[in-house]
Write a protein that holds these residues in place. Structure first.
Motif, PDB file in Angstrom:
ATOM      1  N   ARG A 157      26.454  -6.259 -21.515  1.00 34.50           N
ATOM      2  CA  ARG A 157      25.646  -4.985 -22.159  1.00 34.50           C
ATOM      3  C   ARG A 157      25.009  -5.314 -23.292  1.00 34.50           C
ATOM      4  NH1 ARG A 157      29.906  -1.028 -23.521  1.00 34.50           N
ATOM      5  NH2 ARG A 157      28.231   0.345 -24.011  1.00 34.50           N
ATOM      6  N   ALA A 158      25.882  -6.153 -24.087  1.00 34.24           N
ATOM      7  CA  ALA A 158      25.225  -6.542 -25.470  1.00 34.24           C
ATOM      8  C   ALA A 158      23.914  -7.375 -25.238  1.00 34.24           C
ATOM      9  CB  ALA A 158      26.161  -7.378 -26.175  1.00 34.24           C
ATOM     10  N   GLY A 159      24.119  -7.925 -24.139  1.00 29.40           N
ATOM     11  CA  GLY A 159      22.749  -8.821 -23.644  1.00 29.40           C
ATOM     12  C   GLY A 159      21.642  -7.891 -23.649  1.00 29.40           C
ATOM     13  N   LYS A 160      21.827  -6.858 -22.709  1.00 29.51           N
ATOM     14  CA  LYS A 160      20.731  -6.074 -22.459  1.00 29.51           C
ATOM     15  C   LYS A 160      20.148  -5.189 -23.667  1.00 29.51           C
ATOM     16  CE  LYS A 160      21.733  -4.909 -17.418  1.00 29.51           C
ATOM     17  NZ  LYS A 160      23.060  -5.977 -17.074  1.00 29.51           N
ATOM     18  N   LEU A 161      20.973  -4.794 -24.570  1.00 30.82           N
ATOM     19  CA  LEU A 161      20.514  -4.377 -25.974  1.00 30.82           C
ATOM     20  C   LEU A 161      19.641  -5.437 -26.494  1.00 30.82           C
ATOM     21  CD1 LEU A 161      20.302  -2.176 -27.676  1.00 30.82           C
ATOM     22  CD2 LEU A 161      22.469  -2.519 -28.857  1.00 30.82           C
ATOM     23  N   LEU A 162      20.245  -6.713 -26.544  1.00 27.43           N
ATOM     24  CA  LEU A 162      19.344  -7.762 -27.384  1.00 27.43           C
ATOM     25  C   LEU A 162      17.971  -7.911 -26.645  1.00 27.43           C
ATOM     26  CD1 LEU A 162      18.804  -9.935 -29.429  1.00 27.43           C
ATOM     27  CD2 LEU A 162      20.078 -11.706 -27.614  1.00 27.43           C
ATOM     28  N   THR A 163      17.956  -7.917 -25.102  1.00 28.77           N
ATOM     29  CA  THR A 163      16.633  -7.753 -24.619  1.00 28.77           C
ATOM     30  C   THR A 163      15.861  -6.532 -25.001  1.00 28.77           C
ATOM     31  OG1 THR A 163      17.732  -9.001 -22.684  1.00 28.77           O
ATOM     32  CG2 THR A 163      15.741  -7.970 -22.365  1.00 28.77           C
ATOM     33  N   GLN A 164      16.508  -5.553 -25.323  1.00 31.45           N
ATOM     34  CA  GLN A 164      15.434  -4.518 -25.522  1.00 31.45           C
ATOM     35  C   GLN A 164      14.972  -4.645 -26.844  1.00 31.45           C
ATOM     36  OE1 GLN A 164      18.265  -0.969 -25.117  1.00 31.45           O
ATOM     37  NE2 GLN A 164      18.107  -1.084 -23.039  1.00 31.45           N
ATOM     38  N   MET A 165      15.795  -5.125 -27.762  1.00 35.35           N
ATOM     39  CA  MET A 165      15.377  -5.577 -29.027  1.00 35.35           C
ATOM     40  C   MET A 165      14.279  -6.494 -29.136  1.00 35.35           C
ATOM     41  SD  MET A 165      19.660  -5.532 -30.594  1.00 35.35           S
ATOM     42  CE  MET A 165      19.019  -6.819 -31.752  1.00 35.35           C
ATOM     43  N   ARG A 247      14.295 -23.858 -42.688  1.00 38.41           N
ATOM     44  CA  ARG A 247      13.829 -22.728 -41.828  1.00 38.41           C
ATOM     45  C   ARG A 247      14.455 -21.340 -42.482  1.00 38.41           C
ATOM     46  NH1 ARG A 247      11.890 -26.010 -38.200  1.00 38.41           N
ATOM     47  NH2 ARG A 247      13.039 -27.839 -37.976  1.00 38.41           N
ATOM     48  N   LYS A 248      13.566 -20.439 -41.987  1.00 34.91           N
ATOM     49  CA  LYS A 248      13.986 -19.066 -42.513  1.00 34.91           C
ATOM     50  C   LYS A 248      15.044 -18.658 -41.624  1.00 34.91           C
ATOM     51  CE  LYS A 248      10.099 -17.215 -44.742  1.00 34.91           C
ATOM     52  NZ  LYS A 248      10.447 -16.476 -45.806  1.00 34.91           N
ATOM     53  N   LEU A 249      16.374 -18.257 -42.166  1.00 33.03           N
ATOM     54  CA  LEU A 249      17.504 -17.282 -41.501  1.00 33.03           C
ATOM     55  C   LEU A 249      17.746 -16.322 -42.195  1.00 33.03           C
ATOM     56  CD1 LEU A 249      20.516 -19.324 -40.677  1.00 33.03           C
ATOM     57  CD2 LEU A 249      20.698 -16.978 -41.802  1.00 33.03           C
ATOM     58  N   LEU A 250      17.862 -15.237 -41.072  1.00 31.92           N
ATOM     59  CA  LEU A 250      18.186 -13.849 -41.404  1.00 31.92           C
ATOM     60  C   LEU A 250      19.512 -13.280 -40.637  1.00 31.92           C
ATOM     61  CD1 LEU A 250      15.816 -10.908 -42.065  1.00 31.92           C
ATOM     62  CD2 LEU A 250      17.506 -10.753 -40.147  1.00 31.92           C
ATOM     63  N   ALA A 251      20.525 -12.943 -41.224  1.00 33.48           N
ATOM     64  CA  ALA A 251      21.688 -12.570 -40.316  1.00 33.48           C
ATOM     65  C   ALA A 251      21.571 -11.002 -40.111  1.00 33.48           C
ATOM     66  CB  ALA A 251      22.841 -12.848 -41.061  1.00 33.48           C
ATOM     67  N   THR A 252      21.784 -10.515 -38.931  1.00 36.36           N
ATOM     68  CA  THR A 252      21.974  -9.167 -38.784  1.00 36.36           C
ATOM     69  C   THR A 252      23.224  -8.820 -37.847  1.00 36.36           C
ATOM     70  OG1 THR A 252      20.545  -7.222 -38.212  1.00 36.36           O
ATOM     71  CG2 THR A 252      20.524  -9.037 -36.518  1.00 36.36           C
ATOM     72  N   TYR A 253      23.451  -7.587 -37.324  1.00 32.14           N
ATOM     73  CA  TYR A 253      24.632  -7.260 -36.534  1.00 32.14           C
ATOM     74  C   TYR A 253      24.522  -7.668 -35.192  1.00 32.14           C
ATOM     75  CZ  TYR A 253      25.831  -4.329 -40.873  1.00 32.14           C
ATOM     76  OH  TYR A 253      26.062  -3.765 -41.942  1.00 32.14           O
ATOM     77  N   HIS A 254      25.617  -8.050 -34.824  1.00 31.11           N
ATOM     78  CA  HIS A 254      25.733  -8.416 -33.264  1.00 31.11           C
ATOM     79  C   HIS A 254      25.410  -7.190 -32.497  1.00 31.11           C
ATOM     80  CE1 HIS A 254      27.301 -10.069 -29.697  1.00 31.11           C
ATOM     81  NE2 HIS A 254      27.129 -11.272 -30.112  1.00 31.11           N
ATOM     82  N   PRO A 255      24.661  -7.495 -31.118  1.00 31.05           N
ATOM     83  CA  PRO A 255      24.357  -6.252 -30.548  1.00 31.05           C
ATOM     84  C   PRO A 255      25.757  -5.664 -30.048  1.00 31.05           C
ATOM     85  CG  PRO A 255      22.999  -8.063 -29.778  1.00 31.05           C
ATOM     86  CD  PRO A 255      23.708  -8.699 -31.037  1.00 31.05           C
ATOM     87  N   ALA A 256      26.801  -6.501 -29.881  1.00 36.41           N
ATOM     88  CA  ALA A 256      28.208  -5.741 -29.419  1.00 36.41           C
ATOM     89  C   ALA A 256      28.501  -4.803 -30.674  1.00 36.41           C
ATOM     90  CB  ALA A 256      29.145  -6.824 -29.183  1.00 36.41           C
ATOM     91  N   LEU A 258      26.540  -3.103 -32.407  1.00 37.81           N
ATOM     92  CA  LEU A 258      25.524  -1.787 -31.961  1.00 37.81           C
ATOM     93  C   LEU A 258      26.089  -0.947 -31.041  1.00 37.81           C
ATOM     94  CD1 LEU A 258      21.904  -3.446 -32.697  1.00 37.81           C
ATOM     95  CD2 LEU A 258      23.602  -2.347 -34.481  1.00 37.81           C
ATOM     96  N   LEU A 259      26.629  -1.532 -30.043  1.00 39.26           N
ATOM     97  CA  LEU A 259      26.874  -0.650 -28.934  1.00 39.26           C
ATOM     98  C   LEU A 259      28.342   0.075 -29.398  1.00 39.26           C
ATOM     99  CD1 LEU A 259      26.908  -3.428 -25.950  1.00 39.26           C
ATOM    100  CD2 LEU A 259      25.518  -1.420 -26.205  1.00 39.26           C
ATOM    101  N   ARG A 260      29.024  -0.525 -30.309  1.00 31.34           N
ATOM    102  CA  ARG A 260      30.270   0.344 -30.952  1.00 31.34           C
ATOM    103  C   ARG A 260      29.795   1.249 -31.920  1.00 31.34           C
ATOM    104  NH1 ARG A 260      32.466  -4.790 -30.633  1.00 31.34           N
ATOM    105  NH2 ARG A 260      32.352  -4.747 -33.074  1.00 31.34           N
ATOM    106  N   ASN A 261      28.658   0.888 -32.644  1.00 29.36           N
ATOM    107  CA  ASN A 261      28.015   1.581 -33.912  1.00 29.36           C
ATOM    108  C   ASN A 261      26.744   1.773 -33.940  1.00 29.36           C
ATOM    109  OD1 ASN A 261      30.579   1.249 -35.809  1.00 29.36           O
ATOM    110  ND2 ASN A 261      30.225  -0.592 -35.054  1.00 29.36           N
ATOM    111  N   PRO A 262      26.210   2.757 -32.952  1.00 32.55           N
ATOM    112  CA  PRO A 262      24.642   2.834 -32.695  1.00 32.55           C
ATOM    113  C   PRO A 262      23.889   3.339 -33.846  1.00 32.55           C
ATOM    114  CG  PRO A 262      26.261   4.112 -31.096  1.00 32.55           C
ATOM    115  CD  PRO A 262      27.055   3.569 -32.064  1.00 32.55           C
TER     116      PRO A 262
END
Ligand code: SF4
Length: 289
Positions: A157-165, A247-256, A258-262
């Motif tokens: 499920r988290a992967g599907k959200l990552l794919t959408q992103m 290299r440039k690195l940016l951290a963001t929230y894990h898709p999992a 986001l599933l809990r906190n849309p």
């Protein structure tokens, strides 16, 4: 064979050196503080004996200090505090990149890995997936159930959200590379433990070196903390540009997450737009993750 040292000790050292070679450590320097350990006396030779009742060093598991040295040698230029490093001379003063390294070689070196306890419960090693020359690499935490079964990262499920992103960025999964800090599923999807991360992450570093992306996006705290060696919470540096091995690195929230906190999707989309700007990708009107 060097007859000055017992065969068991030589084998132990050989195993240890093989592991370091696997993770890219090729240069070794004698610890300046340890010169007196030269086996020039009977007492010193005795101290080097391996006694049968002693537990031998794990065949392929390095110490946390060595792994930390390998990670710190990555020299991330950062705006955040890093974990304190031990002072004094280090056994390893340089970590070389492997000149002719490749994803195939890394996968071969990984083999049917049993280097950490996560191998006990895994179904499949999830090495990574995508474009081996990607400009953008996503790094997650570790495989979940679906990934463990399919052998591919971010397919649940988290992967599907990552794919959408990714698609909202105007890319496809085959354009980017996706991998994780640990390559075997932690039981019950728990957070990987420190020894598991320190054992597995050198292979991630090699993957990043080989792919040589323009941008690395850390998905969640485990990936960010591993690459940046920080103990700060991700919310303190999420969305900031940091630098990792040039290299440039940016951290963001894990898709999992986001599933809990849309409601946090908007924050992540802002982060991804920063990535798009660096990669020269156009924001399509009305698109959002
Ligand atoms: S998580 Fe990494 S180090 Fe541990 S067994 Fe799996 S591949 Fe090996």
């Amino acid at each position: 064979m060097d007859e000055r040292f017992p065969a068991a000790l030589q084998q132990m050292l050989s195993d240890r050196l093989s592991f370091y070679e696997d993770i890219g450590i090729r240069l070794f320097y004698r610890d300046r503080a340890a010169t007196s350990l030269a086996p020039s006396t009977a007492a010193n030779r005795a101290s080097l004996q391996v006694h049968p009742e002693e537990t031998p060093l794990p065949k392929t598991t390095p110490t946390a200090a060595v792994q930390k040295a390998a990670l710190m040698a990555a020299s991330p230029l950062r705006k955040i505090d890093i974990l304190p490093m031990p002072s004094g001379p280090s056994l390893f003063e340089s970590v070389e990149k492997i000149a002719d390294d490749s994803l195939l070689k890394i996968r071969t070196d990984l083999g049917e890995c049993t280097r950490c306890k996560l191998h006990k419960g895994r179904h499949t090693i999830v090495f990574g997936d995508g474009n081996p020359k990607a400009q953008l690499v996503f790094v997650g935490e570790g495989p979940g159930h679906d990934e463990d079964i399919q052998g591919l990262p971010f397919v649940g499920r988290a992967g599907k959200l990552l794919t959408q992103m990714i698609e909202a960025m105007g890319l496809q999964r085959k354009d980017v590379y996706i991998c994780n800090v640990v390559k075997c599923r932690p039981p019950e999807n728990r957070t990987p433990e420190e020894d598991e991360v320190s054992t597995c992450s050198p292979f991630l570093l090699r993957q990043i070196d080989v792919i040589a992306p323009k941008v690395i996006v850390c998905l969640g705290a485990v990936a960010a903390k591993t690459l940046l060696q920080t103990n700060r919470g991700i919310s303190q540096f999420r969305g900031e540009w940091l630098e990792f091995r040039g290299r440039k690195l940016l951290a963001t929230y894990h898709p999992a997450y986001l599933l809990r906190n849309p409601n946090a999707k908007g924050e992540v989309w802002k982060d991804l737009q920063k990535v798009m700007a660096v990669l020269g990708l156009q924001v399509k009107k009305g698109k959002s993750a």
